[in-house]
Enzyme design. Structure first.
Site, PDB file in Angstrom:
ATOM      1  N   HIS A   1      -2.105  -5.462   1.673  1.00 45.07           N
ATOM      2  CA  HIS A   1      -3.417  -6.090   1.461  1.00 45.07           C
ATOM      3  C   HIS A   1      -3.202  -7.531   1.046  1.00 45.07           C
ATOM      4  CE1 HIS A   1      -7.439  -6.914  -0.144  1.00 45.07           C
ATOM      5  NE2 HIS A   1      -6.797  -7.531  -1.134  1.00 45.07           N
TER       6      HIS A   1
ATOM      7  N   TYR B   1     -12.565  -2.144  -3.658  1.00 50.31           N
ATOM      8  CA  TYR B   1     -12.988  -2.303  -2.258  1.00 50.31           C
ATOM      9  C   TYR B   1     -14.509  -2.280  -2.108  1.00 50.31           C
ATOM     10  CZ  TYR B   1      -8.541  -2.179   0.387  1.00 50.31           C
ATOM     11  OH  TYR B   1      -7.330  -2.489   0.977  1.00 50.31           O
TER      12      TYR B   1
ATOM     13  N   ARG C   1       2.407  -6.434   9.252  1.00 46.73           N
ATOM     14  CA  ARG C   1       1.710  -5.254   9.766  1.00 46.73           C
ATOM     15  C   ARG C   1       2.267  -4.816  11.121  1.00 46.73           C
ATOM     16  NH1 ARG C   1      -4.292  -6.976   7.594  1.00 46.73           N
ATOM     17  NH2 ARG C   1      -4.307  -5.643   5.738  1.00 46.73           N
TER      18      ARG C   1
ATOM     19  N   PHE D   1     -15.568   3.635   6.940  1.00 48.70           N
ATOM     20  CA  PHE D   1     -14.206   3.990   6.510  1.00 48.70           C
ATOM     21  C   PHE D   1     -14.012   3.898   4.991  1.00 48.70           C
ATOM     22  CE2 PHE D   1     -14.232  -0.495   7.884  1.00 48.70           C
ATOM     23  CZ  PHE D   1     -13.747  -1.140   6.743  1.00 48.70           C
TER      24      PHE D   1
ATOM     25  N   THR E   1      -5.486  -6.821  10.950  1.00 47.50           N
ATOM     26  CA  THR E   1      -5.759  -5.564  10.224  1.00 47.50           C
ATOM     27  C   THR E   1      -5.201  -4.358  10.983  1.00 47.50           C
ATOM     28  OG1 THR E   1      -7.803  -6.595   9.429  1.00 47.50           O
ATOM     29  CG2 THR E   1      -7.624  -4.200   9.195  1.00 47.50           C
TER      30      THR E   1
ATOM     31  N   ARG F   1      -2.283 -14.226   4.789  1.00 49.80           N
ATOM     32  CA  ARG F   1      -3.029 -13.546   5.866  1.00 49.80           C
ATOM     33  C   ARG F   1      -2.264 -13.668   7.195  1.00 49.80           C
ATOM     34  NH1 ARG F   1      -7.258 -10.175   4.467  1.00 49.80           N
ATOM     35  NH2 ARG F   1      -7.853 -10.432   6.639  1.00 49.80           N
TER      36      ARG F   1
ATOM     37  N   LYS G   1       0.824  -1.211   0.000  1.00 51.31           N
ATOM     38  CA  LYS G   1       0.000   0.000   0.000  1.00 51.31           C
ATOM     39  C   LYS G   1       0.868   1.275   0.000  1.00 51.31           C
ATOM     40  CE  LYS G   1      -4.021  -2.094   2.319  1.00 51.31           C
ATOM     41  NZ  LYS G   1      -4.930  -1.960   3.500  1.00 51.31           N
TER      42      LYS G   1
ATOM     43  N   ASN H   1      -1.914   0.329   6.980  1.00 49.45           N
ATOM     44  CA  ASN H   1      -1.386  -0.950   7.470  1.00 49.45           C
ATOM     45  C   ASN H   1      -0.527  -1.710   6.451  1.00 49.45           C
ATOM     46  OD1 ASN H   1      -3.423  -1.821   5.835  1.00 49.45           O
ATOM     47  ND2 ASN H   1      -4.661  -2.750   7.444  1.00 49.45           N
TER      48      ASN H   1
ATOM     49  N   GLU I   1      -9.719 -10.517  -7.459  1.00 48.26           N
ATOM     50  CA  GLU I   1      -8.713  -9.459  -7.279  1.00 48.26           C
ATOM     51  C   GLU I   1      -7.542  -9.602  -8.252  1.00 48.26           C
ATOM     52  OE1 GLU I   1      -9.717  -8.727  -2.531  1.00 48.26           O
ATOM     53  OE2 GLU I   1      -7.695  -9.372  -3.094  1.00 48.26           O
TER      54      GLU I   1
HETATM   55  N1  UDP Z   1      -9.823  -0.305   7.495  1.00 45.24           N
HETATM   56  C1  UDP Z   1      -9.888   0.946   8.097  1.00 45.24           C
HETATM   57  N2  UDP Z   1     -10.610   1.073   9.260  1.00 45.24           N
HETATM   58  C2  UDP Z   1     -11.243   0.029   9.841  1.00 45.24           C
HETATM   59  C3  UDP Z   1     -11.174  -1.242   9.226  1.00 45.24           C
HETATM   60  C4  UDP Z   1     -10.452  -1.368   8.050  1.00 45.24           C
HETATM   61  O1  UDP Z   1      -9.313   1.907   7.600  1.00 45.24           O
HETATM   62  O2  UDP Z   1     -11.858   0.198  10.901  1.00 45.24           O
HETATM   63  C5  UDP Z   1      -9.057  -0.448   6.257  1.00 45.24           C
HETATM   64  C6  UDP Z   1      -7.743  -1.174   6.496  1.00 45.24           C
HETATM   65  O3  UDP Z   1      -6.722  -0.502   5.782  1.00 45.24           O
HETATM   66  C7  UDP Z   1      -7.997  -2.559   5.941  1.00 45.24           C
HETATM   67  C8  UDP Z   1      -9.004  -2.276   4.827  1.00 45.24           C
HETATM   68  O4  UDP Z   1      -9.792  -1.208   5.308  1.00 45.24           O
HETATM   69  O5  UDP Z   1      -6.815  -3.167   5.502  1.00 45.24           O
HETATM   70  C9  UDP Z   1      -9.899  -3.428   4.461  1.00 45.24           C
HETATM   71  O6  UDP Z   1     -10.523  -3.900   5.638  1.00 45.24           O
HETATM   72  P1  UDP Z   1     -10.620  -5.443   5.973  1.00 45.24           P
HETATM   73  O7  UDP Z   1     -11.552  -5.600   7.109  1.00 45.24           O
HETATM   74  O8  UDP Z   1     -10.908  -6.192   4.710  1.00 45.24           O
HETATM   75  O9  UDP Z   1      -9.135  -5.792   6.504  1.00 45.24           O
HETATM   76  P2  UDP Z   1      -7.965  -6.656   5.847  1.00 45.24           P
HETATM   77  O10 UDP Z   1      -8.599  -7.749   5.045  1.00 45.24           O
HETATM   78  O11 UDP Z   1      -7.155  -5.717   4.998  1.00 45.24           O
HETATM   79  O12 UDP Z   1      -7.186  -7.171   7.024  1.00 45.24           O
HETATM   80 MG    MG Z   2     -10.065  -7.675   3.566  1.00 45.56          MG
END
Ligand code: UDP
Ligand code: MG
Length: 135
Positions: free
Chosen positions: A118, A52, A105, A60, A94, A88, A12, A115, A129
């Site tokens: 992705h 997204y 992360r 968010f 996250t 993951r 990112k 973070n 994707e």
């Molecule tokens: N995100 C955020 N605020 C939140 C939750 C998620 O800004 O409260 C952002 C964060 O950068 C995250 C992305 O949205 O990586 C996608 O969210 P997801 O729940 O899919 O998390 P990930 O799969 O990336 O762990």
């Molecule tokens: Mg996700």
């Protein structure tokens, strides 16, 4: 039993900006991921909104799409056994504050919205994707 999978990974903007591309790619290689394809690009906000869209009802969503389109990113197809879950695991939670020691992360993430990486969360989404960026 072998379960070779491919997943989409994104470095990112916050990590690209801090010149962490090579370090993060090395971490993937050291963890037995093959980088099948990679490219450095910048996407538009509209493209980020499409990417997204599963999050479109979240509070968010707008900031997230602004952010992902705010600077260059590196998109990669990673391959290994159980690539989706292994990526993951390697990424960590996250929220970097909750991520385990040794995860990307934990090491590089600044905050939940900055973070660093992705990773696809299912076989179905990995296909969608990968197709989104490499087709
Ligand atoms: N995100 C955020 N605020 C939140 C939750 C998620 O800004 O409260 C952002 C964060 O950068 C995250 C992305 O949205 O990586 C996608 O969210 P997801 O729940 O899919 O998390 P990930 O799969 O990336 O762990
Ligand atoms: Mg996700």
């Amino acid at each position: 039993m072998s379960n070779l999978e491919q997943t989409l990974s994104i470095i990112k903007p916050d990590a690209v900006e801090r010149n962490l591309i090579e370090e993060i790619k090395s971490t993937f290689k050291n963890n037995n991921f093959k980088i099948l394809k990679d490219k450095k690009i910048q996407i538009t906000k509209t493209e980020a909104e499409e990417f997204y869209k599963v999050h479109q009802t979240k509070p968010f969503y707008n900031d997230l799409c602004e952010y992902l389109s705010s600077g260059p990113i590196v998109v990669m197809i990673l391959e290994r056994e159980n690539a989706i879950s292994e990526n993951r695991k390697l990424m960590g939670a996250t929220d970097p504050k909750k991520a385990e020691e040794g995860t990307l992360r934990k090491k590089y993430g600044i905050s939940i919205d900055r973070n660093s990486v992705h990773g696809s969360d299912s076989i179905e989404n990995a296909k969608i994707e990968i197709n989104f960026f490499f087709s």
